[in-house]
Scaffold this motif. Structure first.
Motif, mmCIF file in Angstrom:
data_model
loop_
_atom_site.group_PDB
_atom_site.id
_atom_site.type_symbol
_atom_site.label_atom_id
_atom_site.label_comp_id
_atom_site.label_asym_id
_atom_site.label_seq_id
_atom_site.Cartn_x
_atom_site.Cartn_y
_atom_site.Cartn_z
ATOM 1 N N THR A 1 0.849 -1.192 0.000
ATOM 2 C CA THR A 1 0.000 0.000 0.000
ATOM 3 C C THR A 1 0.882 1.238 0.000
ATOM 4 O O THR A 1 2.110 1.138 -0.001
ATOM 5 C CB THR A 1 -0.945 -0.005 1.222
ATOM 6 O OG1 THR A 1 -1.912 1.044 1.077
ATOM 7 C CG2 THR A 1 -0.190 0.192 2.511
ATOM 8 N N LYS B 1 -1.650 6.047 3.022
ATOM 9 C CA LYS B 1 -2.734 5.201 3.523
ATOM 10 C C LYS B 1 -2.288 4.443 4.766
ATOM 11 O O LYS B 1 -3.052 4.310 5.727
ATOM 12 C CB LYS B 1 -3.189 4.225 2.437
ATOM 13 C CG LYS B 1 -3.993 4.876 1.323
ATOM 14 C CD LYS B 1 -4.315 3.897 0.209
ATOM 15 C CE LYS B 1 -5.305 2.854 0.640
ATOM 16 N NZ LYS B 1 -5.721 1.978 -0.478
ATOM 17 N N CYS C 1 -9.976 2.541 1.913
ATOM 18 C CA CYS C 1 -9.421 1.218 1.592
ATOM 19 C C CYS C 1 -10.231 0.379 0.603
ATOM 20 O O CYS C 1 -9.651 -0.422 -0.133
ATOM 21 C CB CYS C 1 -9.245 0.405 2.882
ATOM 22 S SG CYS C 1 -8.162 1.181 4.090
ATOM 23 N N ASN D 1 -12.043 -0.586 -2.650
ATOM 24 C CA ASN D 1 -12.018 -0.101 -4.036
ATOM 25 C C ASN D 1 -13.351 -0.345 -4.740
ATOM 26 O O ASN D 1 -14.322 -0.797 -4.132
ATOM 27 C CB ASN D 1 -10.869 -0.766 -4.806
ATOM 28 C CG ASN D 1 -10.955 -2.292 -4.789
ATOM 29 O OD1 ASN D 1 -12.036 -2.860 -4.764
ATOM 30 N ND2 ASN D 1 -9.804 -2.942 -4.800
ATOM 31 N N GLU D 2 -13.390 -0.051 -6.053
ATOM 32 C CA GLU D 2 -14.631 -0.159 -6.826
ATOM 33 C C GLU D 2 -15.173 -1.581 -6.876
ATOM 34 O O GLU D 2 -16.367 -1.803 -7.088
ATOM 35 C CB GLU D 2 -14.411 0.359 -8.253
ATOM 36 C CG GLU D 2 -14.152 1.856 -8.354
ATOM 37 C CD GLU D 2 -12.718 2.218 -7.997
ATOM 38 O OE1 GLU D 2 -11.916 1.288 -7.730
ATOM 39 O OE2 GLU D 2 -12.397 3.418 -7.960
ATOM 40 N N GLU E 1 -10.310 8.893 -1.232
ATOM 41 C CA GLU E 1 -9.331 8.555 -0.200
ATOM 42 C C GLU E 1 -9.033 9.769 0.673
ATOM 43 O O GLU E 1 -8.815 9.629 1.884
ATOM 44 C CB GLU E 1 -8.059 8.022 -0.848
ATOM 45 C CG GLU E 1 -8.247 6.670 -1.540
ATOM 46 C CD GLU E 1 -7.017 6.228 -2.300
ATOM 47 O OE1 GLU E 1 -6.881 5.016 -2.560
ATOM 48 O OE2 GLU E 1 -6.176 7.096 -2.652
#
Length: 316
Positions: free
Chosen positions: A107, A111, A153, A155-156, A281
């Motif tokens: 990562t 983040k 954290c 995602n799509e 984010e």
């Protein structure tokens, strides 16, 4: 008094800055060595640096503050508790730090910084298991942090990255370590506990690194600068500054200022590693910072009431 508080705030802000840039140094090291090797080398260097810092502090006490002076070995009065605390906290922290270092490989530094500071909310939440009352602000903070964590954290495809999971588990582990430190710290000297704790981490990680990662001197030397920064600045110097500052500043304000390490981590990732947080984010990061502030409101309220009571007593 105000001058001392300003000095304490500056110390904590500088500590947060150091810790924020540590995430970039840790990220850089992942390209050369594994998490066990990193923790092994870092911990031994940090232990040596902290021993030096402790010796300097003892010398400072003897010369400048003789009323607070303690001989070198007087801190070992509760030797069994110091050894037990060092082993337990060292074993727990080695697990948390290895998870964090492993997660940073998958990562971004920014983040990782925001997820890591969740321990500030997790610590009071874990108080439930110790029959401590959890304030309503904590529950609100948990809800806000959960939304922030989702935006940061998930995602799509509605999946969470491996690195984010490792960092989150690390935050939980470090929260348990803080609770144990809260138990041992009043009973033993904090700096000596930290020295021995890092020594324990190094001893635990050394054989594991040799077995599972097969490190070489060349690979360690290739990332010696990040290792030295995290070990000397992030561990020894920053921890010593925190010890000094906490003698002046209350725990709630200390937690709030130190949580800025997440902001500095994102800033360092952008400046040095060209990392960019997406709009969602950024919103998630902002919500997590709000959650941290909410979690500290009860303590800030207690501090304010205590100061008001002190003023009333002085008036009387």
């Amino acid at each position: 008094m105000q001058t001392n508080q300003l000095r304490g705030n500056f110390m904590l802000l500088f500590t947060a800055l150091i810790w924020g840039f540590c995430f970039v140094a840790q990220k850089s090291a992942t390209f050369y060595i594994g998490p066990l090797t990193f923790m092994e080398v870092r911990s031994f260097i940090a232990a040596i640096a902290l021993f030096i810092c402790t010796g300097l502090l003892i010398g400072y006490q003897k010369v400048r503050r003789p009323q607070d002076y303690r001989p070198l070995f007087s801190v070992f009065t509760h030797g069994k508790e110091l050894l037990l605390g060092s082993i337990i906290c060292g074993a727990l922290l080695s697990c948390g730090n290895v998870l964090q270092q492993a997660g940073i490989a998958y990562t971004t530094a920014g983040k990782a910084g925001f997820i890591s500071v969740l321990y500030i909310i997790i610590v009071p939440l874990l108080g439930i298991f110790f029959k401590r009352k959890v304030n309503v602000f904590i529950w609100v903070a948990v809800a806000v942090a959960a939304i922030g964590l989702y935006l940061l954290c998930i995602n799509e495809r509605f999946t969470i990255g491996r690195g984010d999971v490792y960092i989150l588990l690390s935050a939980v582990t470090i929260a348990f370590d803080i609770i144990l430190l809260d138990y041992f710290s009043p009973r033993v000297d904090g700096l000596w506990l930290s020295c021995l704790q890092f020594l324990v981490i190094g001893i635990i990680c050394l054989p594991l690194a040799v077995i599972f990662e097969h490190p070489t001197l060349a690979s360690v030397y290739a990332c010696i600068l990040p290792l030295l920064y995290v070990a000397v600045f992030g561990s020894a110097i920053a921890y010593t500054l925190e010890i000094f500052a906490q003698r002046i500043i209350g725990p709630a304000i200390t937690s709030l200022i130190l949580s800025l390490e997440a902001v500095f981590a994102a800033l360092a990732g952008w400046l040095i590693l060209d990392e960019i947080l997406l709009p969602r984010e950024l919103v998630g990061s902002a919500l997590m910072l709000i959650a941290i502030i909410l979690s500290q409101l009860p303590e800030l309220g207690k501090m304010r009431r205590a100061k008001l009571n002190e003023k009333k007593e002085l008036i009387r």
